[in-house]
Design a protein around this motif. Structure first.
Motif, mmCIF file in Angstrom:
data_model
loop_
_atom_site.group_PDB
_atom_site.id
_atom_site.type_symbol
_atom_site.label_atom_id
_atom_site.label_comp_id
_atom_site.label_asym_id
_atom_site.label_seq_id
_atom_site.Cartn_x
_atom_site.Cartn_y
_atom_site.Cartn_z
ATOM 1 N N SER A 18 0.640 -1.117 0.088
ATOM 2 C CA SER A 18 -0.138 -0.272 0.068
ATOM 3 C C SER A 18 1.077 1.212 0.123
ATOM 4 N N ILE A 19 1.624 1.361 0.763
ATOM 5 C CA ILE A 19 3.121 2.133 0.605
ATOM 6 C C ILE A 19 3.944 2.455 -0.282
ATOM 7 N N TRP A 20 3.826 1.037 -1.097
ATOM 8 C CA TRP A 20 4.526 1.345 -2.173
ATOM 9 C C TRP A 20 3.712 1.790 -3.098
ATOM 10 N N ARG A 21 2.570 1.657 -3.146
ATOM 11 C CA ARG A 21 1.737 2.273 -4.786
ATOM 12 C C ARG A 21 1.702 3.840 -4.301
ATOM 13 N N ILE A 22 1.711 4.459 -3.069
ATOM 14 C CA ILE A 22 1.747 5.560 -3.264
ATOM 15 C C ILE A 22 3.007 6.505 -4.156
ATOM 16 N N PHE A 23 3.787 5.866 -3.978
ATOM 17 C CA PHE A 23 5.059 6.149 -4.527
ATOM 18 C C PHE A 23 5.892 5.665 -6.271
ATOM 19 N N SER A 24 4.626 4.343 -6.334
ATOM 20 C CA SER A 24 5.245 4.100 -7.633
ATOM 21 C C SER A 24 3.509 3.304 -8.012
ATOM 22 N N PRO A 25 2.571 4.982 -8.715
ATOM 23 C CA PRO A 25 0.923 4.052 -8.918
ATOM 24 C C PRO A 25 0.979 2.898 -9.740
ATOM 25 N N ASP A 26 1.456 2.717 -11.027
ATOM 26 C CA ASP A 26 1.910 1.600 -12.052
ATOM 27 C C ASP A 26 1.960 0.234 -11.519
ATOM 28 N N LEU A 27 2.232 0.688 -9.654
ATOM 29 C CA LEU A 27 2.118 -1.442 -10.056
ATOM 30 C C LEU A 27 0.687 -1.526 -10.342
ATOM 31 N N ASP A 28 1.002 -2.764 -10.666
ATOM 32 C CA ASP A 28 -0.548 -3.620 -11.182
ATOM 33 C C ASP A 28 -0.391 -5.078 -11.194
ATOM 34 N N PHE A 29 -1.187 -6.421 -10.490
ATOM 35 C CA PHE A 29 -0.984 -7.163 -10.442
ATOM 36 C C PHE A 29 -2.054 -7.712 -11.293
ATOM 37 N N SER A 30 -2.653 -7.540 -12.387
ATOM 38 C CA SER A 30 -4.044 -7.634 -12.717
ATOM 39 C C SER A 30 -3.209 -8.675 -13.756
ATOM 40 N N GLU A 31 -2.269 -9.147 -14.149
ATOM 41 C CA GLU A 31 -1.884 -10.007 -15.482
ATOM 42 C C GLU A 31 -1.130 -11.333 -14.239
ATOM 43 N N ALA A 32 -0.992 -10.850 -12.976
ATOM 44 C CA ALA A 32 0.061 -12.373 -12.204
ATOM 45 C C ALA A 32 -1.157 -13.063 -12.164
ATOM 46 N N LYS A 33 -0.149 -14.512 -11.178
ATOM 47 C CA LYS A 33 -1.245 -15.282 -11.415
ATOM 48 C C LYS A 33 -1.668 -15.294 -9.986
ATOM 49 N N LYS A 34 -0.986 -14.680 -8.341
ATOM 50 C CA LYS A 34 -1.299 -14.334 -7.555
ATOM 51 C C LYS A 34 -1.498 -13.033 -7.230
#
Length: 260
Positions: A18-34
């Motif tokens: 959640s903190i990481w996403r504040i600085f990197s809003p492009d973090l995306d798990f939509s293509e990930a298995k988990k």
């Protein structure tokens, strides 16, 4: 960071992401298995769903071995290439193997930078055989564009490995150079038993025996970094490749000069 990333705690991991996403809003798990993870390490090395990275099947083509941002690329000019405009370096300083240096003369290269939010696994860009991995311990400078325009010979200073990809054609030469960077600075090759990092104290040349089809997974970084792709003069860079372009693993990168 390596220690922290491997703490097994879903709650801590969720908070960290959640903190990481504040600085990197492009973090995306939509293509990930988990979509949920027990540690940041699991997140960094996440696998993707089947089929989300189709592999280009063009017979004379070499695909991108990873997701990345295209950096400096072009011809190998008398053994010299560039990490950024005005910052040349010698292939000999990066790849201390005289036979490979000779075979890469007048060839081409492409720099692919992986950011921390990207898919961290790398794959075979062509059908090939690997019989050894050469590891070079070194620094862990950041490899972002700012660092590349301030630190001379950065790739040649950092921890790295180089791998010749044998295609079965004696005139062809393809070399991958994964370069580690700041924070975790660790690489895992599936053809080797142990990860390569700054704690590794074994031999530099590690024999192995691995056959890969184009697109097969070869290993992963434990954090973002860079992969340099070098090819002999039998290959050329695809016309559509440009600096700053985002490219996905499996998309066309090079092709044989004799193919159109």
């Amino acid at each position: 960071m390596g220690w922290y990333s491997k703490i097994q705690s879903p709650t801590l991991t969720s908070l960290s992401i959640s903190i990481w996403r504040i600085f990197s809003p492009d973090l995306d798990f939509s293509e990930a298995k988990k979509h949920s993870f027990n540690s940041l390490h699991e997140c960094f090395i996440r696998q993707l769903k089947e089929g989300v990275r189709p592999i280009d099947t063009y017979k004379g083509g070499v695909v991108s071995p990873c997701d990345g941002i295209v950096g400096s690329h072009g011809k190998v000019d008398n053994g010299v290439v560039y990490q950024a405009k005005g910052f040349p370096y010698h292939v000999a300083d990066l790849i201390p193997d005289k036979a490979l240096q000779k075979r890469l003369q007048n060839g081409c290269y492409v720099t692919l930078r992986l950011t921390s939010t990207m898919y961290h696994r790398f794959h075979a860009p062509i059908d090939c055989e690997v019989d050894k991995v050469t590891y070079i311990s070194g620094d862990t400078w950041n490899v972002n564009p700012i660092a590349l325009t301030r630190i001379k010979n950065l790739f040649c200073k950092n921890e790295r490995a180089f791998i010749e990809l044998k295609t079965g054609h004696k005139d062809e030469c393809l070399v991958l150079v994964p370069v580690a960077a700041i924070l975790v600075a660790s690489m895992q090759f599936h053809c080797l038993a142990a990860p390569l990092n700054l704690r590794y104290k074994g031999p530099n040349v590690l024999p192995c025996s691995a056959l890969y089809n184009k697109g097969d997974e070869m290993g992963y970084f434990e954090h973002g970094s860079t992969i340099l792709v070098f090819a002999s003069s039998e290959f050329v860079i695809n016309e559509g490749i440009r600096q700053g372009q985002r490219i996905k693993m499996g998309e066309p990168l090079l092709h044989k000069a004799t193919f159109r």
